[in-house]
Design a protein around this motif. Structure first.
Motif, short mmCIF file in Angstrom:
data_model
loop_
_atom_site.label_atom_id
_atom_site.label_comp_id
_atom_site.label_asym_id
_atom_site.label_seq_id
_atom_site.Cartn_x
_atom_site.Cartn_y
_atom_site.Cartn_z
N ASN A 21 0.45 -1.29 0.08
CA ASN A 21 -0.34 0.07 -0.01
C ASN A 21 1.28 1.28 0.42
N TYR A 72 -8.33 2.45 -5.59
CA TYR A 72 -6.85 1.75 -4.85
C TYR A 72 -6.99 2.10 -3.33
N LEU A 73 -6.36 3.54 -3.39
CA LEU A 73 -5.92 4.19 -2.15
C LEU A 73 -7.10 4.18 -1.67
N LEU A 76 -9.10 1.79 0.35
CA LEU A 76 -8.40 0.87 1.34
C LEU A 76 -9.14 1.27 2.99
N THR A 88 -5.06 -1.66 7.00
CA THR A 88 -4.33 -2.02 5.46
C THR A 88 -3.09 -0.60 4.97
N ASP A 89 -2.50 -0.10 6.18
CA ASP A 89 -1.25 0.46 5.13
C ASP A 89 -0.34 0.23 5.94
#
Ligand code: HEM
Length: 89
Positions: A21, A72-73, A76, A88-89
């Motif tokens: 990510n 995608y971002l 997240l 998730t990051d």
């Protein structure tokens, strides 16, 4: 009360490793610069009265990649919730 000495494994759990990510975010950030440069090139070409088509496509390529990496971002934080709060990051 005992004082626990921090270990190396504490550091690795406290600070997230450079994940997939992170690289997508970095990719999105630098693509935005590529896109900006391409837009400026486009404006300059148009001001000079150029009818060269590929200058127009020059901006579309990074924009398309910005769209996918951006989506995608965007997903997240929600993916974070779906996965029960696991990061998730
Ligand atoms: C094309 C569709 C695009 C979508 C769907 C999109 C979506 C996103 C999302 C969801 C984020 C993360 C926000 C957050 O922190 O939660 C983001 C960050 C960002 N976007 Fe986009 N974006 C798009 C296009 C662009 C464009 C055209 C630019 C600039 C030319 C741009 C520049 C940036 C930058 C600089 C960040 C911050 C990156 C970082 O955290 O380092 N994006 N974008």
């Amino acid at each position: 009360m005992t004082t626990r000495i921090p270990t190396a494994s504490d550091a690795s759990t406290a600070q997230a490793p450079r994940t997939w990510n992170h690289w997508i975010r970095l990719f999105h950030r630098w693509l935005s610069i590529a896109f900006t440069v391409a837009v400026i090139a486009n404006v300059v070409a148009m001001a000079k009265g150029s009818t060269v088509v590929w200058v127009g496509f020059l901006a579309l390529i990074p924009l398309a990649m910005l769209l996918f990496s951006g989506l995608y971002l965007f997903v997240l934080p929600y993916a974070h919730k779906w996965r029960g709060g696991r990061r998730t990051d």
